[in-house]
Every structure is written in structure tokens, then in C-alpha cells.
Design a protein around this motif. Structure first.
Motif, PDB file in Angstrom:
ATOM      1  N   VAL A  22     -13.632 -48.545 -73.731  1.00  0.00           N
ATOM      2  CA  VAL A  22     -13.495 -49.326 -73.302  1.00  0.00           C
ATOM      3  C   VAL A  22     -11.310 -49.225 -72.859  1.00  0.00           C
ATOM      4  O   VAL A  22     -11.236 -49.878 -71.881  1.00  0.00           O
ATOM      5  N   LEU A  23     -10.679 -48.651 -74.167  1.00  0.00           N
ATOM      6  CA  LEU A  23     -10.164 -48.300 -74.016  1.00  0.00           C
ATOM      7  C   LEU A  23      -9.531 -47.817 -72.888  1.00  0.00           C
ATOM      8  O   LEU A  23      -7.840 -47.605 -72.306  1.00  0.00           O
ATOM      9  N   ARG A  24     -10.378 -46.538 -72.607  1.00  0.00           N
ATOM     10  CA  ARG A  24      -9.543 -45.830 -71.143  1.00  0.00           C
ATOM     11  C   ARG A  24      -9.700 -46.368 -70.149  1.00  0.00           C
ATOM     12  O   ARG A  24      -8.666 -45.477 -69.112  1.00  0.00           O
ATOM     13  N   ALA A  25     -10.757 -47.612 -69.945  1.00  0.00           N
ATOM     14  CA  ALA A  25     -10.824 -48.560 -68.744  1.00  0.00           C
ATOM     15  C   ALA A  25      -9.858 -48.656 -68.284  1.00  0.00           C
ATOM     16  O   ALA A  25      -9.212 -49.422 -67.381  1.00  0.00           O
ATOM     17  N   LEU A  26      -9.224 -49.569 -69.971  1.00  0.00           N
ATOM     18  CA  LEU A  26      -8.017 -50.595 -69.733  1.00  0.00           C
ATOM     19  C   LEU A  26      -6.938 -49.441 -69.367  1.00  0.00           C
ATOM     20  O   LEU A  26      -5.521 -50.763 -69.619  1.00  0.00           O
ATOM     21  N   GLY A  27      -6.362 -48.836 -69.631  1.00  0.00           N
ATOM     22  CA  GLY A  27      -4.912 -47.730 -69.816  1.00  0.00           C
ATOM     23  C   GLY A  27      -4.642 -47.421 -70.434  1.00  0.00           C
ATOM     24  O   GLY A  27      -3.472 -47.481 -70.649  1.00  0.00           O
TER      25      GLY A  27
END
Length: 624
Positions: free
Chosen positions: A578-583
Motif C-alpha cells: 500500500v505504501l509503495r502504491a501511495l508513493g
């Protein structure tokens, strides 16, 4: 009288020379001083340096034309009234002439200029300037004359009123002395019993309105009667005076110190955190009174027994509070638990626990029981370790390995916390230097330090920057994690401190964003480098209360403030996805590494790198 100045502004050297030659005769005769400028910007510089009688200004100039130059000159208060004569080669240009007058022109001439007309116009303005200078000089003379007359009249009035003022002063001193005799102890000049009761009653009323309590310290001296009997009453009186001086030095100006009589003293402490402040002040008084007293040729020793009562817990009025503080003092004198006792036993227990923690922490510093463990911060995009948070641990002889949060909250002594910070800074910088030397590509991780002190100050600069210079660390090698409580205080000194840290190559992060004390105001005000998202937000990712949306909003906020983002407490792969997807930029947590010693961290990193290399090699073979 100063000679008026005339300014010629023209970008064409030939035109400038022609105008200068028309006016040079009067300039040579010192009727006025002639200055030139070849552009609007140069003219503005001249206007800032000199005061002009008139300015002859060319309309057509590259960059700033004459109209823009005139507007700029008249916008400055110093040159707002300087006459400007525009000179242009454009005949019958009525639109520009109107524009010139709108810009405050005194006249508008076309070239070729008739010399007599130009000289006459300049002479008029120069003469006006001379008259203005003369008028200003006479005005200044008149002002000085009036000032002299005023001073003389004031001196006369002062002489007339001198006796009356002295009489009023003598009367006030007599009244003040009479008041002091009724409110002050004659021996020590401290507040006496009568005035103390009044102060206490006022403190009770104030506390009832505001809801803030206060503390009362009741103390007397050990073996005072023996000192009186053995050395005489004069020695006893001098001892009481010196004790009064030490008590006054140990408290704030706003605190009240009183002598009740004999060797009994009382200290009234108002304000927030009364109980904690009372314990701190009591310890200062105890240490101050334990030092020897030089009285005559004798070196006398005594000690203070101190009882503490807190309003409103320990008394509903002034008399009850005083009685209970006296009772606590009696217990301090009679029991071996210590020279300082609260009336409320629970506070005694808590204070003894704090003293025990502080004592053991001092021993731990001396015995080398403290250690730093490092938890890496991993770049989400590349998987590289870009930072490491240095976390303080205490290998306690009885309680085992303790995290900082298990013992630092119990230590309130600022000097001891400063010593802990110095130890952390010294060891973290030394470790950062080792990693810098070991990094083949020069990309050693930034070591992030947590401070024990509750509020940062100039002493941080005096500790951290010399340690960085000693280890020859490049900029960006060390960072400081700060919570909002540590950033509380006067804005300007904190701003200067943070600027000095950043100028010294130190990064700064807002720690625990999303906890009870962090806010948007801290992000915006201090312009820090990094924002660390509190682990409670990360653990809420994917829940039904919008945890993912909150993290997304925080990341968006950090982006808007040009801050890098570190997610704390990343323990699961789903959170990382999720953190990777949120940048999100980077993260730290059990998913990658727990806090490890420096040696163990290197071993884990090498093992992980080796495993990654094997996995990559296997994937390549599968593709073949």
C-alpha cells in the motif's frame, strides 16, 4: 551652505555631452553641481546617494524608459518631490507629454533644446532648492533655539520642584519602610509570617479560579539549637541570614520565601506542575543547605528537613496546608526515608522511584551499560538502506534490556538527560564515521538520533556540531528526530537553532506524526526535511476506519511541504504494498529489520544482500 545638485539622465553619450555642455558654465561657477547617469537604473542609484534640485530625464531609454524611471524616483519618500524635466526628440508627441505630466513631470522639452530656455528652467529650480536649503537651515536653528529655551525652562522647573520631589521621596521611603517592618522579617528581610498568610490566601483564591494548584515547602535546620548554644546567638543569626540567601538563590523570582521564626522557613511555589517543581526545588535547597557555612572563623555544617504539601490535595485552606506541610517536615526529620517528604505518601513513593532511576542511570553511564541499536530505513523504490534510527537501550543489571521509553520518562533531571544526549551523539557520530569509511560508493546511511531532553536548546549545537566535525562527517550523515514537544518555545530562537543545524549538515525530521503531539503547524512552521508517520497510522492501513486514506493524506501533505516520508512500524508485506502504491519514500519496521547492534546489522544486511543475489541469479537461469 551645500551646493544644489542637478542630474542629467540620457543613454546617448552625444546627447548627454550636449546637455552637459549647455549647463557646464554654471556648474564651473559652483552655482550647482552637475551629475550624470547613462540609464534609469544608474539614475536610481544616484537618487539614493544624493539630493537633487532638478532631474533632466530622457524619455526613450532601453531597459527602464524615462516614464518608469520617473515613477520609481517619485515612489521613494526621499525623492518624491524632486522636479523632473523630460527631454525627448519626438515632436508634438502630445500623448507622451500627457503621460509625463501624469508621472509627475515639472516640464516637457523637445530637442534640440534652446540653451537659454533650458538654463533658465534649471536656474529656477536650483534657486528654489537654495531657498529650501536655507529655509531648512533656519528651521533647524530655530528648533535648536527652542530646544535650548525648553531645556532652560525645564531646568528652572526642576529646581523649583526639587524640594517637593525630595519631600515626596522621603515620605514614600518612610511609608515603604513602615510597610516592610510589618511584612518583612527583620533579621533576614524575608517575608514574615503575617505576609505569608496573606500570600497563601491569595494563592488559594487564584488557584480556585484557575484550577492550577500550588506547592508549599516547610523546612527547618538540623542541630540549629546546638549551633546557637555552642557558638552564640550572633553566629546563629548569621547562619539564618546565609540560609535565607541560599533559599532565595534556589527559587525563581516569582516564588515566595518566608521566615516564620527561629529556624523555620517556608517556600510558596505557584504555577503548573507544582508537585514536580516542588520536588526539584526541595532537592536544590537540600543540596544548598548541606554545603558548609563560613561564619567568622568557623566552618559550620547543618542540613534542612523539608516537608511538601500540595494544594488542593493536602489542604482546603491556607492554615490546613501549612499544618500538613509542617507534618510532612516532621516525618522527614524523624524518618530515614530522606530529608524531603511529601505529605501525600503516593507522591513520596513516586519521587523515590524517580530518584532511584536517576541514581541508577548515572551509574549506568559510568559503567558503560548504555548501548545504541540501529533500525534501518529502507528506500521503497530501490530496496537500499538509506538511513538508520539510533535507538537507546540500557542493559540493566536487574531488569534486563530496557528500551528508552521504559526509563527516560522517569528521569526529570535536565543535567542528567543532557549527559545522556551527549553520550548518544558521541557514539552515533562515531558509528556514522565507521559506516562512511566502509561504504565503497560513499553512500553510507544517514544516522538518525533521538534526544532525551524534553526541549531542545543551544546546548544541542554545542554538542552535535563539534562531534560531527571531530568525525569529519560529510553533510547529511546525521539527522535529528524531533517531536512537537521538543519544538515548543519562542519561535525565533528555535528557527535560528534549526537553521544552524541544517547549515552544519544536520537533517531534521518531525517524529511520530499523527501522535497526540504532532500537528500540521509544526510541519509548516519549521520546514523540516523528513516527516515520520506514526506506526499507529501504518497499523491502521486496510481497516474499516479509513486508515489507508489517512496515510494517503499524510503523504500528500508531506509532498506539498517538500518533505521526504518515512513510514514507521511496517511489519507486513501488505502494508508495504500500500505504501509503495501511495508513493511513500521509505519505511522502517520488523518487516525489514528489528533494532540491532551495529555489528549484527552489518551481518543481517550482508546475509540479505547475499540472499537477494542468489534469488536474482536463479531467476536469470530460469529465463535461460
Amino acid at each position: 551652505m551645500p551646493i544644489p545638485k542637478v542630474l542629467l539622465v540620457n543613454d546617448d553619450p552625444a546627447s548627454l555631452y550636449a546637455l552637459e555642455s549647455l549647463l557646464s558654465e554654471a556648474a564651473d561657477q559652483h552655482v550647482y553641481e552637475l551629475l550624470t547617469a547613462a540609464s534609469g537604473k544608474e539614475a536610481l542609484r544616484q537618487v539614493l546617494l544624493h539630493e537633487f534640485a532638478v532631474i533632466l530625464l530622457d524619455v526613450s531609454m532601453p531597459g527602464m524608459d524615462g516614464f518608469e524611471t520617473a515613477e520609481a524616483i517619485h515612489s521613494h519618500p526621499r525623492s518624491a518631490t524632486v522636479p523632473i524635466i523630460f527631454i525627448t526628440a519626438h515632436y508634438a508627441d502630445e500623448i507622451n507629454r500627457l503621460k509625463a505630466y501624469q508621472k509627475g513631470a515639472a516640464d516637457y522639452l523637445f530637442t534640440p533644446v534652446i540653451p537659454q530656455i533650458l538654463q533658465a528652467k534649471v536656474a529656477v529650480f536650483v534657486e528654489m532648492k537654495k531657498k529650501n536649503i536655507l529655509l531648512r537651515k533656519k528651521s533647524e536653528q530655530l528648533t535648536r533655539l527652542n530646544q535650548d529655551l525648553r531645556v532652560q525652562r525645564l531646568q528652572d522647573l526642576e529646581r523649583i520642584n526639587a524640594e517637593l520631589e525630595q519631600e515626596i521621596k522621603d515620605r514614600k521611603q518612610a511609608e515603604s519602610r513602615a510597610h516592610e517592618l510589618s511584612t518583612r522579617d527583620a533579621l533576614t528581610n524575608l517575608v514574615n509570617r503575617r505576609a505569608l498568610i496573606q500570600q497563601l490566601e491569595h494563592a488559594v483564591a487564584t488557584s480556585d479560579r484557575s484550577g492550577a494548584g500550588f506547592a508549599l515547602l516547610f523546612l527547618d535546620l538540623d542541630k540549629f539549637k546546638q549551633i546557637n548554644d555552642n557558638y552564640g546567638h550572633e553566629a546563629g543569626d548569621e547562619l539564618l541570614r546565609q540560609v535565607a540567601a541560599r533559599l532565595t538563590a534556589a527559587v525563581r523570582v516569582a516564588d515566595v520565601v518566608a521566615r516564620l521564626g527561629g529556624d523555620e522557613f517556608v517556600v510558596l511555589i505557584e504555577g503548573r506542575a507544582a508537585a514536580a517543581n516542588a520536588a526539584r526545588v526541595a532537592r536544590k535547597i537540600e543540596m544548598a543547605c548541606a554545603l558548609p557555612f563560613e561564619i567568622g572563623n568557623n566552618r559550620l555544617k547543618t542540613a534542612a528537613s523539608i516537608g511538601i504539601a500540595i494544594y488542593p490535595q493536602d489542604g482546603v485552606n491556607a492554615q490546613t496546608l501549612m499544618k500538613n506541610a509542617d507534618t510532612a517536615m516532621y516525618h522527614a526529620k524523624q524518618h530515614a526515608a530522606g530529608p524531603v517528604q511529601f505529605f501525600h505518601e503516593e507522591l513520596n513513593v513516586r519521587e523515590r522511584e524517580r530518584e532511584q532511576w536517576a541514581l541508577e542511570l548515572r551509574k549506568a553511564l559510568a559503567a558503560g551499560q548504555l548501548e545504541l541499536r540501529y533500525q534501518p530505513q529502507v528506500d521503497i523504490a530501490t530496496g537500499r538502506t538509506i538511513g538508520a534510527e539510533a535507538q537507546l537501550y540500557w542493559r540493566h543489571a536487574a531488569k534486563g534490556l530496557l528500551e528508552a521509553g521504559q526509563f527516560l520518562p522517569f528521569v526529570q533531571e535536565r543535567g542528567l538527560l543532557d549527559r545522556v544526549d551527549t553520550w548518544v551523539v558521541t557514539h552515533a557520530c562515531a558509528q556514522a564515521a565507521l559506516w562512511q569509511r566502509a561504504a565503497a560508493d560513499g553512500a553510507a546511511p544517514c544516522v538518525w538520533i533521538n534526544l532525551a531532553t524534553p526541549q531542545i536548546g543551544a546546548d544541542l549545537l554545542q554538542t552535535l556540531l563539534p562531534a560531527i566535525r571531530k568525525q569529519r562527517l560529510p553533510p547529511g550523515s546525521i539527522g535529528v528526530e524531533l517531536n512537537e514537544k521538543q519544538l515548543q518555545g519562542a519561535a525565533e530562537p528555535l528557527t535560528q537553532l534549526l537553521l544552524q543545524l541544517q547549515a552544519g549538515g544536520v537533517r531534521a525530521a518531525l517524529d511520530d506524526f499523527g501522535s497526540a503531539r504532532s500537528s500540521l503547524a509544526a510541519c509548516k512552521r519549521w520546514q523540516l526535511n523528513v516527516l515520520k508517520i506514526d506506526s499507529s497510522f501504518i497499523h491502521a492501513i486496510g481497516n474499516d476506519q479509513g486508515g489507508t486514506d489517512i496515510v494517503a493524506a499524510v503523504i500528500h501533505l508531506a509532498r506539498a511541504l517538500s518533505m521526504r516520508i518515512v513510514a514507521m512500524g511496517v511489519d507486513e508485506s501488505a502494508q508495504l504494498d500500500v505504501l509503495r502504491a501511495l508513493g511513500c519514500d521509505s519505511c522502517q519496521g520488523e518487516l525489514f529489520f528489528p533494532p540491532l547492534t551495529a555489528a549484527a546489522l552489518i551481518e543481517h544486511a550482508e546475509a540479505r544482500q547475499h540472499a537477494t543475489a542468489i534469488q536474482t541469479h536463479s531467476l536469470l537461469n530460469d529465463e535461460d
